[in-house]
Scaffold this active site. Structure first.
Site, PDB file in Angstrom:
ATOM      1  N   ARG A  72      -6.227 -48.807  48.672  1.00  0.00           N
ATOM      2  CA  ARG A  72      -5.686 -48.052  49.807  1.00  0.00           C
ATOM      3  C   ARG A  72      -4.813 -48.935  50.701  1.00  0.00           C
ATOM      4  O   ARG A  72      -3.826 -48.473  51.265  1.00  0.00           O
ATOM      5  CB  ARG A  72      -6.824 -47.445  50.621  1.00  0.00           C
ATOM      6  CG  ARG A  72      -7.408 -46.233  49.928  1.00  0.00           C
ATOM      7  CD  ARG A  72      -8.536 -45.600  50.705  1.00  0.00           C
ATOM      8  NE  ARG A  72      -8.772 -44.246  50.213  1.00  0.00           N
ATOM      9  CZ  ARG A  72      -9.861 -43.548  50.456  1.00  0.00           C
ATOM     10  NH1 ARG A  72     -10.826 -44.056  51.201  1.00  0.00           N
ATOM     11  NH2 ARG A  72      -9.984 -42.332  49.980  1.00  0.00           N
ATOM     12  N   LYS A 106     -18.708 -27.581  38.637  1.00  0.00           N
ATOM     13  CA  LYS A 106     -19.135 -26.248  39.060  1.00  0.00           C
ATOM     14  C   LYS A 106     -17.997 -25.330  39.481  1.00  0.00           C
ATOM     15  O   LYS A 106     -17.056 -25.762  40.143  1.00  0.00           O
ATOM     16  CB  LYS A 106     -20.083 -26.391  40.248  1.00  0.00           C
ATOM     17  CG  LYS A 106     -21.395 -27.036  39.876  1.00  0.00           C
ATOM     18  CD  LYS A 106     -22.241 -27.256  41.102  1.00  0.00           C
ATOM     19  CE  LYS A 106     -23.660 -27.678  40.700  1.00  0.00           C
ATOM     20  NZ  LYS A 106     -24.485 -27.895  41.879  1.00  0.00           N
ATOM     21  N   GLY A 133     -11.700 -37.022  42.861  1.00  0.00           N
ATOM     22  CA  GLY A 133     -12.442 -38.274  42.747  1.00  0.00           C
ATOM     23  C   GLY A 133     -12.794 -38.632  41.313  1.00  0.00           C
ATOM     24  O   GLY A 133     -12.436 -39.706  40.812  1.00  0.00           O
ATOM     25  N   GLY A 178     -10.186 -34.748  49.138  1.00  0.00           N
ATOM     26  CA  GLY A 178     -10.291 -33.445  49.817  1.00  0.00           C
ATOM     27  C   GLY A 178      -8.937 -32.859  50.199  1.00  0.00           C
ATOM     28  O   GLY A 178      -8.714 -31.657  50.064  1.00  0.00           O
TER      29      GLY A 178
HETATM   30  P1  ADP Z   1     -13.393 -34.074  40.677  1.00  0.00           P
HETATM   31  O1  ADP Z   1     -14.200 -35.083  41.469  1.00  0.00           O
HETATM   32  O2  ADP Z   1     -12.306 -34.746  39.882  1.00  0.00           O
HETATM   33  O3  ADP Z   1     -12.881 -32.929  41.518  1.00  0.00           O
HETATM   34  P2  ADP Z   1     -15.778 -32.693  39.831  1.00  0.00           P
HETATM   35  O4  ADP Z   1     -16.549 -33.432  40.870  1.00  0.00           O
HETATM   36  O5  ADP Z   1     -15.558 -31.262  40.030  1.00  0.00           O
HETATM   37  O6  ADP Z   1     -14.361 -33.438  39.576  1.00  0.00           O
HETATM   38  O7  ADP Z   1     -16.519 -32.813  38.426  1.00  0.00           O
HETATM   39  C1  ADP Z   1     -16.849 -34.033  37.813  1.00  0.00           C
HETATM   40  C2  ADP Z   1     -18.223 -33.982  37.194  1.00  0.00           C
HETATM   41  O8  ADP Z   1     -18.348 -32.902  36.276  1.00  0.00           O
HETATM   42  C3  ADP Z   1     -18.502 -35.228  36.413  1.00  0.00           C
HETATM   43  O9  ADP Z   1     -19.608 -35.891  37.008  1.00  0.00           O
HETATM   44  C4  ADP Z   1     -18.860 -34.718  35.014  1.00  0.00           C
HETATM   45  O10 ADP Z   1     -19.941 -35.418  34.414  1.00  0.00           O
HETATM   46  C5  ADP Z   1     -19.248 -33.300  35.289  1.00  0.00           C
HETATM   47  N1  ADP Z   1     -19.142 -32.470  34.075  1.00  0.00           N
HETATM   48  C6  ADP Z   1     -18.034 -32.092  33.438  1.00  0.00           C
HETATM   49  N2  ADP Z   1     -18.318 -31.353  32.358  1.00  0.00           N
HETATM   50  C7  ADP Z   1     -19.654 -31.254  32.308  1.00  0.00           C
HETATM   51  C8  ADP Z   1     -20.580 -30.603  31.414  1.00  0.00           C
HETATM   52  N3  ADP Z   1     -20.155 -29.901  30.358  1.00  0.00           N
HETATM   53  N4  ADP Z   1     -21.894 -30.712  31.682  1.00  0.00           N
HETATM   54  C9  ADP Z   1     -22.315 -31.422  32.760  1.00  0.00           C
HETATM   55  N5  ADP Z   1     -21.503 -32.047  33.622  1.00  0.00           N
HETATM   56  C10 ADP Z   1     -20.190 -31.963  33.396  1.00  0.00           C
HETATM   57 MG    MG Z   2     -16.240 -35.092  42.115  1.00  0.00          MG
END
Ligand code: ADP
Ligand code: MG
Length: 397
Positions: free
Chosen positions: A36, A195, A355, A378
């Site tokens: 950063r 999710k 992230g 965010g």
């Molecule tokens: P970002 O931080 O890039 O926005 P998210 O926080 O939404 O991404 O999602 C990342 C998480 O999703 C990771 O920890 C990954 O392990 C989990 N993940 C992705 N696919 C699956 C799956 N099929 N089952 C369980 N966890 C999953």
């Molecule tokens: Mg995340």
């Protein structure tokens, strides 16, 4: 977009209040990752070259409006000086900055102590912003990652002084505009991750603006579940089956093609090198109670590679699988490398953020190949959700 840049400002002899994000990780009194800090160097060098004096405003952790010695920016100062190649003077209090000690007056670069030591900061208090504004002649915001917050140093202050975007803010806004505001079409997105519940607004905004939406990761399980698949103990949110159906309907109405995984890597335990098999996925899939889908399969990867080849612009948020543990990073890595290759060949503009997405793309070794990777977290997500970011709006954008 009508925000100004440093090119539009006359900075000779001016005190420039610069909002930066130097909220870096620290362990045992040392900065462990100075990314950063490195990213704001071009802005500060430009201000210095134009004859301006940067006065940095930054937060560090969450002191909640009180002076917390452990959250002093003093710990960041050496790394900042090393990156800039200049001495930086820390103004420990607002009063010190206001009274202008000899040291502060003589400094090339001033760093104001953690702005969140003051309750007026997060309250976006006009009186606090007025006190800040008296410390400078010009305001420059280079902290896109804080722009989704309406705080005194990100919002109110911009309304009190001539203002502009710093180089990092400029790069971030240009990349995000190219990805979503006026993209070269066809434009598609990969939305993966854990999710649906955390990404409803993102999905709703994207299906109404894109030509293609790839849904992957744990959230794809919720979409498949909504269609009738029984996916054992896979990560899934039955409470959001209706939401998933609604998003599919909106996509259909808006003419956005949705691509769901057609196969996946299925295991009975979530562990490195866990025994796994490739299973076809669809509305009729029924897994055993102890099975779970942890990654997209090879056929899905091929479909994605073909789909990417037909795009001019790709947005990426969220991994396609549980990428932290091999082999469940396979689809994410392969798809990321395909996007990287198309970007290198100059047929694709690729913009990613989030992230876990940033770590996944680093893991895939493609961080330098994507057109732009946002580390704004965010703020990146809120932009992709179509929200107005207060810090950007205040700049006139
Ligand atoms: P970002 O931080 O890039 O926005 P998210 O926080 O939404 O991404 O999602 C990342 C998480 O999703 C990771 O920890 C990954 O392990 C989990 N993940 C992705 N696919 C699956 C799956 N099929 N089952 C369980 N966890 C999953
Ligand atoms: Mg995340």
């Amino acid at each position: 977009m009508s925000w100004k840049t440093l090119d539009d400002m006359d900075l000779r002899g001016k005190r420039v209040l610069v909002r930066v994000d130097i909220n870096v990780p620290v362990e045992n009194g040392r900065v462990t990752d100075d990314t950063r800090i490195q990213r704001i160097v071009p802005t500060l060098h430009d201000i210095l070259d134009k004859g301006g004096k940067p006065i940095l405003l930054a937060h560090f952790g969450r002191p909640k409006g009180k002076r917390v010695q452990d959250l002093s920016l003093l710990v960041v100062k050496p790394a900042l000086e090393a990156a800039l190649g200049r001495k930086v003077v820390l103004a420990e209090t607002l009063e010190a900055a206001e009274n202008g000690t000899d040291e502060i007056a003589a400094a090339d670069v001033v760093l104001l102590e953690n702005i969140r030591f003051y309750p007026g900061e997060t309250a976006n208090d006009p009186e606090f912003a007025r006190r800040l504004s008296a410390l400078g002649d010009v305001y420059c915001n280079d902290a896109f990652s804080a722009a989704h917050r309406a705080h005194a140093s990100t919002e109110a202050l911009a309304r009190l002084l001539p203002c502009c975007a710093g180089r990092l803010m400029e790069a971030e806004l240009s990349a995000l505009e190219a990805a979503l505001a006026k993209p070269e079409r066809p434009v598609g997105a990969v939305v993966g991750g854990a999710k649906v519940s955390t990404k409803i607004e993102l999905l709703e905004n994207l299906v109404n603006r894109l030509d293609l939406l790839v849904i992957g990761g744990g959230m794809a399980n919720t979409f498949l579940g909504a269609m009738g698949a029984q996916l054992g103990k896979s990560l899934s949110e039955p409470d959001f089956f209706e939401t998933a159906k609604d998003i599919m309907k909106q996509a259909d109405q808006a003419g956005c093609r949705v691509l769901l995984p057609v196969d996946g890597l299925v295991a009975r335990e979530f562990a490195a090198g866990a025994e796994h098999e490739i299973v076809e996925l669809g509305a009729k899939t029924v897994l055993d109670d102890d099975q779970m889908v942890l990654d997209a399969g090879p056929l899905t990867v091929t479909l994605l590679e073909d789909a990417f080849a037909g795009l001019k612009t790709l947005i990426w948020n969220g991994p396609l699988g549980a990428f932290e543990i091999a082999p469940f990073d396979t689809a994410t890595v392969a798809a990321a490398q395909a996007a990287a290759r198309l970007t290198r060949e100059a047929t694709l503009i690729s913009v990613a953020g989030g992230g876990d997405t940033v770590s996944a793309l680093n893991k895939a070794g493609v961080a330098d190949d994507f057109t732009y990777i946002s580390t704004a977290g965010g703020a990146f997500l809120e932009w992709m959700e179509g929200k107005t970011l207060p810090g950007v709006a205040a700049l006139g954008g």
